[in-house]
Design a protein around this motif. Structure first.
Motif, PDB file in Angstrom:
ATOM      1  N   UNK A 147       0.874  -1.184   0.000  1.00 16.26           N
ATOM      2  CA  UNK A 147       0.000   0.000   0.000  1.00 16.26           C
ATOM      3  C   UNK A 147       0.904   1.225   0.000  1.00 16.26           C
ATOM      4  N   UNK A 148       0.304   2.402  -0.141  1.00 12.24           N
ATOM      5  CA  UNK A 148       1.059   3.641  -0.376  1.00 12.24           C
ATOM      6  C   UNK A 148       2.336   3.804   0.435  1.00 12.24           C
ATOM      7  N   UNK A 149       2.204   3.840   1.766  1.00 11.65           N
ATOM      8  CA  UNK A 149       3.361   4.139   2.609  1.00 11.65           C
ATOM      9  C   UNK A 149       4.447   3.094   2.430  1.00 11.65           C
TER      10      UNK A 149
ATOM     11  N   UNK B 106      -8.308   5.064   9.500  1.00 11.87           N
ATOM     12  CA  UNK B 106      -8.701   4.971   8.095  1.00 11.87           C
ATOM     13  C   UNK B 106      -8.192   3.673   7.488  1.00 11.87           C
ATOM     14  N   UNK B 107      -8.913   3.196   6.480  1.00  9.15           N
ATOM     15  CA  UNK B 107      -8.492   1.931   5.873  1.00  9.15           C
ATOM     16  C   UNK B 107      -7.393   2.170   4.863  1.00  9.15           C
TER      17      UNK B 107
ATOM     18  N   UNK C 289      -5.459   0.944   1.199  1.00  8.56           N
ATOM     19  CA  UNK C 289      -5.774   0.255  -0.045  1.00  8.56           C
ATOM     20  C   UNK C 289      -4.589  -0.633  -0.416  1.00  8.56           C
TER      21      UNK C 289
ATOM     22  N   UNK D 199      -2.654  -3.148  -2.913  1.00  7.05           N
ATOM     23  CA  UNK D 199      -2.574  -3.394  -4.349  1.00  7.05           C
ATOM     24  C   UNK D 199      -1.988  -4.773  -4.634  1.00  7.05           C
TER      25      UNK D 199
END
Lengths: 113, 877
Positions: free
Chosen positions: A25-27, A73-74, A76, A78
């Protein structure tokens, strides 16, 4: 859209996603980018890249559970799709093929400076 | 880390929620929160915020732009932008004036903001800075001369920790010698910025380690930590952990850590820290002795206590340890964040570089003024231009634009203009920062990520200025009646003309005050550099005496120094006039004095040998100077005129004066009176001074001073060769006296430079505005000029007509500016005991300069208008 071509940054992103599975995920992706590729990029760039790849159908994503440090917050997550895998393989094959056909002389006659 | 700090700033969340598509916002904000959490664990809060800002801004790209329902507002807004752009294109001159003025204003005031906020941020980077205090000594031994010292009696720190539970811990920094000498690859070096301290130092203060570890740096004996800069300087590389430094005094010491360069905004400056773990016996004696003095001590207070409670509990503390001495010597606490700006009264502090709060006010106002001037330009030009926009306003109103919408349109315009200025300002800032750093002796980083941090104040300033300058014109322009404007009646704008005049006067007031201040500052600094001091300060090379061996054989060494070709004279002394270190203070009294019996006078004391006279070329008022027979001279003294006056000696020669205090009190006999000379910086008055012989009982020799009259580099080499034969441990330490003297005025020089820059820029911006306004008024008057010319008015008359209103404004501004300027410059000058007195001439001069600048600014336009053919302006109707 550029069709099936993958940019260098996009390819890097996809490989990161593949490597980090199932926690991509992003981070995590940005951190990996910084540690492994030594590239410090803005979060915005990472997210946009991921979304574009998803639009092209190379990535798919799902929302995971929320954690405390994310302010509830959830995230996302990938993962790579079949066509994503295909395009990566095509890229690799193309490169391998080009590497294998480089004449020896090229390397011998490299000019320094 | 408290909970509060982990919550990222709310504005980021709001901005992205508004900006980004709904289905993305959750994961984006989640990721950002997580990052912020990571950053707050690694970095101080301000940096974490900076990075956070950077990431938030990175999302602002079209790809993420939310598709919006209400497209009408958007297209209206686009129309405003379009009109704003067209009006810029239509009047490129006006637009350029505004944009350049705003850009310069924004860039300069951001610089000032960065500078001032850095000055105010000293020592706040320590996470415990709100609980750290420095202990200072208050010395009341002389009731009307209470003094404060930055150093204290060393055992006070541990005693506080022992006695009061709210004092969690203490840190002492001390220097048994002025310098530490060491050997690297056979080459001798010495360092003066060094301290011995305890491992807790790194627990309380957050200095970052580049190599090594804060926890363990000082856990083993004979260890030391060095800063990045010193490592580079002495070793040429930085990864020094494990290497051994051969020191002169303490043998081999292992380097256990390398610190990242100390933050610019730290009052603590050092190059090397040595661990006190091995408890060298003489250090232990020093630290435990209530008679010794000199440790810099900091305490850490418990989270739940405050310093006034501690103070209240401490009534009997001094008595308990010091007995009756506590009556006259006590301690006070100073919050660590106050040290930089509030230590002017504190002597012997650790911080050589202190800030001055009044410069912060000056630079803060300078930043605001230049913004005001740029805003005024915008307001003036926008309201003046109203005439030309009247029809547009009329049409818009008659097809149904509400006043609010029109106002928004004009505010949008000011945002567009300011936005362009802002872009240019960012460029200026990046380009100028390195020069500013050099000028102001600061080190603001210029790399990408630091710029992101500056971007926030920069943006805030730009938005403020856009609102400031956009609001009035927007209200004014949208007020016009549709019918009037369409009928072709020109918006008369009486009220706006009055306002414009007022604002121009205001600009001139600021301009004149700045011109005046610039003149006064330059003249004072010039005065300081050139004032006759009472001795010849040129080409004096001062060499420190750093060894016992040199002191013992100084006469031989002096003779050898004197034989160096190019050395005219050599003097030996305990202190050097205009020098930068503490001068010994003593008390003197005399039976010959007209003062009440036993009344004593405070005086400075220096020991000179006979060579000092020839080296410094002092003037004697009466009597004689020391001779070469030093045995007889040891108790002879020479007084300066101030001392003679303070002691009220009618016939000083031969008088006996007791010198009390110092290393040993003695009875001296006056053999001469020396003419007053400045032995301290010109901030201070010439105080009473006793000059004792070099071998007087109260002081010790510390310096050779060489009068050099030849190739300086060669003399230094030769002197160093002589020095190294007498002092086997330390390299020669030398200074040039005139350079040291300049250091006394460094703060003023720096501030003067920044101020001049600010003044020049404000004047430039004000001129731009005036130029625009003048072009505009002249344009409006072109018909009048044509008529007058046709009727026979001469060029001169017309020129006077055009410039007279500006001349009046300058006149009024001059009247207002004079008292303000007087007050401001007087305040600044009062910091100097010796200063110039700006006479009427200076004030008039600054008024004339302002008038001249104004005249030059408008004369180009006026000249063109006066010389234009009247037919051109009259043929259209």
């Amino acid at each position: 859209m550029k069709g099936t071509n993958l940019g260098e940054f996009e390819e890097l992103l996809m490989l990161m996603v593949a490597n980090l599975y199932p926690d991509a995920y992003g981070v995590a992706i940005r951190e990996a980018m910084k540690l492994q590729a030594n590239r410090s990029v803005a979060m915005g760039a990472v997210h946009v890249g991921l979304s574009r790849l998803e639009e092209k159908g190379y990535l798919t994503s799902s929302l995971a559970e929320a954690t405390h440090e994310r302010g509830g917050r959830r995230k996302r997550l990938f993962s790579i799709t079949t066509s994503g895998k295909n395009v990566l393989e095509e890229n690799m094959e193309l490169r391998n093929q080009l590497w294998s056909t480089v004449p020896e002389l090229t390397w011998k006659n490299i000019q320094f400076g | 880390m408290d909970k509060q700090a982990q919550v990222p700033p709310r504005w980021g969340e709001r901005l992205l929620q508004w900006f980004c598509a709904e289905d993305r916002v959750e994961e984006i904000l989640g990721d950002l929160d997580e990052y912020y959490f990571l950053y707050t664990e690694q970095y101080p809060e301000w940096r974490a915020k900076g990075y956070y800002t950077y990431h938030v801004l990175s999302y602002l790209r079209l790809y993420n732009w939310k598709k919006r329902q209400n497209s009408n507002n958007w297209s209206m807004f686009r129309n405003y932008l379009l009109i704003a752009w067209r009006s810029i294109i239509k009047n490129p001159g006006y637009a350029a004036i505004n944009i350049i003025g705003l850009a310069v204003g924004i860039a300069f005031s951001t610089l000032m903001y960065i500078y001032v906020s850095n000055e105010l941020s000293y020592d706040s980077f320590h996470s415990k800075s709100d609980r750290l205090y420095r202990i200072i000594t208050v010395d009341k031994r002389v009731p009307d001369d209470v003094r404060q010292y930055g150093q204290i009696v060393p055992p006070v720190g541990p005693a506080l920790v022992e006695d009061y539970p709210e004092v969690v811990g203490q840190i002492r920094l001390y220097q048994p010698n002025g310098q530490v000498v060491f050997d690297i690859n056979g080459e001798k070096h010495q360092e003066r910025e060094w301290f011995i301290t305890h491992n807790d130092f790194f627990k309380y203060f957050d200095f970052e380690f580049l190599y090594g570890d804060a926890q363990t740096a000082f856990t083993s004996p004979k260890s030391m930590v060095i800063t990045e800069k010193a490592a580079q300087k002495y070793f040429g590389h930085k990864d020094l952990v494990g290497e051994v430094l051969e020191t002169g005094g303490y043998g081999p010491v292992t380097i256990t850590g390398v610190l990242r360069d100390l933050p610019e905004n730290s009052h603590l400056k050092f190059s090397m820290l040595f661990s006190d773990v091995d408890t060298n016996e003489s250090w232990a004696d020093y630290l435990n002795n209530w008679q010794s003095f000199g440790a810099y001590t900091y305490i850490l207070l418990d989270e739940n206590s405050n310093i006034s409670d501690l103070n209240n509990k401490m009534a009997d503390f001094g008595e308990r340890y010091m007995g009756p001495m506590a009556q006259v010597m006590s301690i006070e606490y100073q919050a660590i964040r106050d040290i930089y700006l509030d230590s002017e009264q504190i002597e012997a502090g650790i911080n050589e570089k202190t800030g001055e709060i009044h410069y912060i006010y000056i630079f803060g106002s300078l930043g605001i003024f230049i913004l005001l001037i740029a805003s005024i330009n915008y307001i003036n030009l926008a309201t003046a231009k109203a005439t030309f926009r009247a029809k547009e306003i009329g049409v818009r109103k008659s097809i149904g634009a509400a006043r609010g919408q029109l106002a928004i349109q004009f505010v949008t315009e000011s945002f567009v203009v300011t936005g362009l200025g802002y872009l240019i300002a960012t460029g200026i800032l990046v380009a100028v920062l390195p020069y500013f750093n050099a000028m102001a002796d600061t080190s603001f980083a210029v790399d990408g990520q630091s710029l992101m941090i500056y971007l926030l104040p920069l943006t805030a300033i730009a938005v403020t200025i856009a609102l400031l300058s956009g609001t009035y014109p927007a209200l004014y322009l949208s007020k016009q009646k549709a019918a009037d404007t369409l009928k072709g009646e020109v918006v008369s704008g009486k009220s706006s003309a009055g306002l414009r005049k007022g604002l121009v006067v205001f600009q001139f007031v600021l301009t004149i005050v700045m011109i005046l201040s610039t003149i006064v500052i330059s003249r004072q600094l010039n005065y300081v550099n050139n004032k006759a001091l009472g001795f010849n300060e040129e080409r004096l090379l001062v060499i420190d005496i750093n060894s016992r061996n040199v002191r013992a054989q100084f006469q031989t060494m002096k003779n050898e120094l004197a034989t160096i070709p190019g050395v005219d004279a050599v003097g030996v002394s305990s202190r050097v006039p205009m020098e930068w270190k503490n001068i010994r203070e003593v008390f003197m009294k005399s039976d010959y004095s007209q003062l009440a019996p036993n009344d004593s006078i405070k005086s400075y004391l220096m020991g000179f040998d006979e060579g000092m006279m020839e080296t410094f070329k002092f003037d004697m008022a009466e009597g004689s100077y020391f001779g070469s027979n030093s045995a007889n001279d040891s108790t002879r003294i020479i007084l300066n005129e101030a001392a003679v006056e303070a002691l009220k000696l009618t016939d000083p020669i031969g008088a006996r004066v007791s010198v009390l205090g110092g290393r040993g009190s003695y009875n001296g006999q006056v053999i001469g009176v020396i003419k007053d000379f400045n032995f301290q910086s010109l901030h201070q008055k010439i105080s009473p001074l006793i000059i004792g012989a070099w071998n007087n009982p109260a002081s010790m020799i510390d310096y050779f001073t060489l009068k050099v009259n030849g190739d300086i580099a060669r003399v230094i080499d030769a002197a160093a060769a002589v020095h190294d034969r007498f002092d086997l441990n330390s390299p020669m330490e030398y200074h040039f006296l005139d350079q040291q003297m300049d250091k006394n005025y460094e703060a003023e020089q720096r501030a003067g430079l920044i101020f001049k820059l600010g003044a020049a820029l404000s004047i430039l911006v004000a001129c731009l505005g005036l130029f625009g306004l003048a072009s505009f008024t002249i344009q409006k008057k072109s018909k009048e000029l044509g008529v007058r010319k046709v009727l026979g008015a001469g060029d001169g008359q017309l020129f006077v007509l055009l410039s007279s209103s500006f001349a009046k404004q300058v006149g009024v501004a001059f009247l207002i500016a004079t008292p303000i300027g007087y007050y401001v410059t007087d305040q600044w000058l009062s910091a100097f005991e010796y200063h110039i007195n700006p006479g009427v001439g200076t004030f008039v001069l600054s008024g004339l300069i302002a008038a001249f600048i104004a005249l030059v600014t408008i004369s180009y336009r006026a000249y063109k208008a006066v010389h234009s053919n009247p037919i051109d302006s009259l043929k259209y109707e």
